[in-house]
Design an enzyme around this catalytic site. Structure first.
Site, PDB file in Angstrom:
ATOM      1  N   ASN A  10       9.185  40.976  -5.107  1.00 18.96           N
ATOM      2  CA  ASN A  10       8.882  41.668  -4.226  1.00 18.96           C
ATOM      3  C   ASN A  10      10.231  42.265  -3.734  1.00 18.96           C
ATOM      4  O   ASN A  10      10.893  41.679  -2.966  1.00 18.96           O
ATOM      5  CB  ASN A  10       8.096  41.058  -2.911  1.00 18.96           C
ATOM      6  CG  ASN A  10       7.925  42.060  -1.719  1.00 18.96           C
ATOM      7  OD1 ASN A  10       8.101  43.287  -2.026  1.00 18.96           O
ATOM      8  ND2 ASN A  10       7.589  41.591  -0.553  1.00 18.96           N
ATOM      9  N   TRP A  11      10.450  43.545  -4.173  1.00 19.05           N
ATOM     10  CA  TRP A  11      11.920  44.224  -3.849  1.00 19.05           C
ATOM     11  C   TRP A  11      11.928  44.759  -2.685  1.00 19.05           C
ATOM     12  O   TRP A  11      12.921  45.227  -2.048  1.00 19.05           O
ATOM     13  CB  TRP A  11      12.193  45.500  -4.994  1.00 19.05           C
ATOM     14  CG  TRP A  11      12.520  44.723  -6.311  1.00 19.05           C
ATOM     15  CD1 TRP A  11      12.686  43.431  -7.000  1.00 19.05           C
ATOM     16  CD2 TRP A  11      13.080  45.439  -7.388  1.00 19.05           C
ATOM     17  NE1 TRP A  11      13.112  43.303  -8.389  1.00 19.05           N
ATOM     18  CE2 TRP A  11      13.251  44.925  -8.524  1.00 19.05           C
ATOM     19  CE3 TRP A  11      13.047  46.710  -7.774  1.00 19.05           C
ATOM     20  CZ2 TRP A  11      13.656  45.023  -9.919  1.00 19.05           C
ATOM     21  CZ3 TRP A  11      13.528  47.269  -8.807  1.00 19.05           C
ATOM     22  CH2 TRP A  11      13.656  46.460  -9.963  1.00 19.05           C
ATOM     23  N   LYS A  12      10.855  44.651  -1.858  1.00 21.51           N
ATOM     24  CA  LYS A  12      10.578  45.439  -0.574  1.00 21.51           C
ATOM     25  C   LYS A  12      11.390  46.741  -0.663  1.00 21.51           C
ATOM     26  O   LYS A  12      11.304  47.532  -1.717  1.00 21.51           O
ATOM     27  CB  LYS A  12      11.293  44.434   0.541  1.00 21.51           C
ATOM     28  CG  LYS A  12      10.780  43.126   0.409  1.00 21.51           C
ATOM     29  CD  LYS A  12      11.166  42.316   1.435  1.00 21.51           C
ATOM     30  CE  LYS A  12      10.307  41.006   1.307  1.00 21.51           C
ATOM     31  NZ  LYS A  12      10.414  40.121   2.400  1.00 21.51           N
ATOM     32  N   HIS A  97       0.777  42.195   2.955  1.00 21.45           N
ATOM     33  CA  HIS A  97       2.060  41.548   3.209  1.00 21.45           C
ATOM     34  C   HIS A  97       2.341  41.188   4.694  1.00 21.45           C
ATOM     35  O   HIS A  97       1.965  42.172   5.311  1.00 21.45           O
ATOM     36  CB  HIS A  97       3.291  42.191   2.458  1.00 21.45           C
ATOM     37  CG  HIS A  97       4.682  41.277   2.575  1.00 21.45           C
ATOM     38  ND1 HIS A  97       5.451  41.257   3.737  1.00 21.45           N
ATOM     39  CD2 HIS A  97       5.224  40.434   1.543  1.00 21.45           C
ATOM     40  CE1 HIS A  97       6.365  40.446   3.419  1.00 21.45           C
ATOM     41  NE2 HIS A  97       6.218  39.863   2.258  1.00 21.45           N
ATOM     42  N   GLU A  99       4.778  41.725   6.450  1.00 26.86           N
ATOM     43  CA  GLU A  99       5.665  42.548   7.027  1.00 26.86           C
ATOM     44  C   GLU A  99       4.976  44.100   7.240  1.00 26.86           C
ATOM     45  O   GLU A  99       5.004  44.503   8.237  1.00 26.86           O
ATOM     46  CB  GLU A  99       6.799  43.072   6.088  1.00 26.86           C
ATOM     47  CG  GLU A  99       8.193  42.099   6.180  1.00 26.86           C
ATOM     48  CD  GLU A  99       8.948  41.860   4.930  1.00 26.86           C
ATOM     49  OE1 GLU A  99       8.879  42.452   4.260  1.00 26.86           O
ATOM     50  OE2 GLU A  99       9.502  40.603   4.960  1.00 26.86           O
ATOM     51  N   GLU A 167       2.141  32.755   2.053  1.00 26.78           N
ATOM     52  CA  GLU A 167       3.529  33.216   2.487  1.00 26.78           C
ATOM     53  C   GLU A 167       3.587  32.797   4.123  1.00 26.78           C
ATOM     54  O   GLU A 167       3.402  33.428   4.844  1.00 26.78           O
ATOM     55  CB  GLU A 167       3.808  34.386   2.265  1.00 26.78           C
ATOM     56  CG  GLU A 167       4.021  34.865   0.672  1.00 26.78           C
ATOM     57  CD  GLU A 167       4.855  35.938   0.718  1.00 26.78           C
ATOM     58  OE1 GLU A 167       5.913  35.704  -0.076  1.00 26.78           O
ATOM     59  OE2 GLU A 167       4.705  37.157   1.238  1.00 26.78           O
ATOM     60  N   GLY A 173      12.316  35.596   4.686  1.00 29.33           N
ATOM     61  CA  GLY A 173      13.348  36.259   5.009  1.00 29.33           C
ATOM     62  C   GLY A 173      14.507  35.553   5.384  1.00 29.33           C
ATOM     63  O   GLY A 173      14.720  34.292   5.774  1.00 29.33           O
ATOM     64  N   SER A 215      11.319  32.380   1.117  1.00 30.26           N
ATOM     65  CA  SER A 215      12.568  31.803   0.718  1.00 30.26           C
ATOM     66  C   SER A 215      12.657  31.014  -0.414  1.00 30.26           C
ATOM     67  O   SER A 215      13.390  30.047  -0.614  1.00 30.26           O
ATOM     68  CB  SER A 215      13.306  31.031   1.952  1.00 30.26           C
ATOM     69  OG  SER A 215      13.385  31.644   3.032  1.00 30.26           O
ATOM     70  N   GLY A 236      11.071  37.053  -2.683  1.00 28.08           N
ATOM     71  CA  GLY A 236      11.771  38.464  -2.178  1.00 28.08           C
ATOM     72  C   GLY A 236      13.193  38.606  -2.414  1.00 28.08           C
ATOM     73  O   GLY A 236      13.459  38.873  -3.342  1.00 28.08           O
TER      74      GLY A 236
HETATM   75  P1  PGA Z   1      11.875  36.113   0.921  1.00 27.46           P
HETATM   76  O1  PGA Z   1      10.715  37.111   1.152  1.00 27.46           O
HETATM   77  O2  PGA Z   1      11.831  35.277  -0.588  1.00 27.46           O
HETATM   78  O3  PGA Z   1      13.126  36.732   1.124  1.00 27.46           O
HETATM   79  O4  PGA Z   1      11.747  34.827   1.986  1.00 27.46           O
HETATM   80  C1  PGA Z   1       9.443  36.640   0.589  1.00 27.46           C
HETATM   81  C2  PGA Z   1       8.321  37.858   0.954  1.00 27.46           C
HETATM   82  O5  PGA Z   1       8.549  38.565   1.946  1.00 27.46           O
HETATM   83  O6  PGA Z   1       7.506  37.951   0.089  1.00 27.46           O
END
Ligand code: PGA
Length: 256
Positions: A10-12, A97, A99, A167, A173, A215, A236
């Site tokens: 997930n490159w966001k 997700h 977010e 998640e 994050g 993470s 992420g």
């Molecule tokens: P992260 O994000 O690996 O940076 O904690 C995971 C995600 O939000 O899918």
């Protein structure tokens, strides 16, 4: 030999430029494309989707979207339909997700997105997870409700188009104090499986891959992959480093 593992990047909202997206993808594709037993899915921002899909060769490393809208066309400024995602040659889409949920997305909206994606033949990676844990176990009811409501309206036969990503928000994050532990994931995986069995029956529910996200890095990946029944990982930050992500894909190949 254990089942195939999914490794989802997930490159966001990264990277900033198409040329950086292209070079990261080409390195990842080369390494992931050589790994048996691993399905790698890179989810870049929408604007890079078509570009990267055009660079896909073979089936081991493909692209997916980070979101989708439930309507098929019309006056919905800024939204992208499942048909448009499929037309960009994406095979997967992340839905719900945390977010996006933090921006107001409800379980009901997630379920409409899941249905739209599935109707279009996309595989929906549905994210669930609690924001904090408590001793009384209320977080279990929270995840159960999230799961049931997010999958409401999904037919038994369409469950094959669903992947669940557990998640926990507290583990996601830069601000996360820690990732979950493999043991925490194991217990939640069993719980999620039970909720799916109760809702859809044994056979379809047992085929649903259940991933861990939050993470994940090259140090802790193997532990989550070794959990019995682990479907893989949603990554992420570490997915933005070709080396770290490559090491995670290697760990999945070893675990599969
Ligand atoms: P992260 O994000 O690996 O940076 O904690 C995971 C995600 O939000 O899918």
């Amino acid at each position: 030999m254990a089942a195939k593992k999914y490794i989802v990047a997930n490159w966001k909202m990264n990277p900033g430029r198409a040329k950086d997206a292209q070079s990261l993808f080409s390195v990842v594709k080369k390494r992931a494309g050589a790994k048996r037993g691993v399905q790698t899915v890179v989810c870049p921002p929408f604007v890079f989707l078509h570009l990267l899909a055009g660079k896909v060769s073979g089936h081991r490393c493909v692209v997916g979207a980070q979101d989708v809208f439930w309507e098929s066309s019309g006056a919905y400024t800024g939204e992208i339909s499942a048909a448009q995602v499929a037309d960009a040659d994406a095979k997967y889409v992340i839905v719900g997700h945390s977010e996006r949920r933090a921006m107001g997305e409800t379980n009901e909206e997630v379920s409409k997105k899941v249905k739209a994606a599935s109707d279009e033949g996309l595989l929906a990676i549905v994210c669930v997870g609690e924001s904090s844990r408590d001793d009384s176990g209320a977080y279990l009811s929270y995840v159960k409700k999230e799961l049931e409501e997010s999958l409401r309206g999904v037919a038994r036969r369409s469950l094959k188009n669903i992947i669940i990503a557990y998640e926990p928000i507290w583990a996601i994050g830069e601000d996360a104090a820690r990732s979950a532990t493999p043991h925490e994931f194991e217990k939640m995986l069993l719980f999620i499986r039970k909720v799916l069995v109760d809702a859809f029956g044994k056979k379809p529910a047992f085929d649903v891959p259940i991933l861990y996200g939050g993470s994940v890095d090259e140090e802790n990946a193997a532990g989550f992959l070794a959990v019995p029944g682990s479907g893989g990982l949603l990554v992420g930050r570490a997915s933005l480093s070709a080396n770290a992500f490559g090491a995670i894909v290697d760990a999945a190949a070893e675990a599969s």
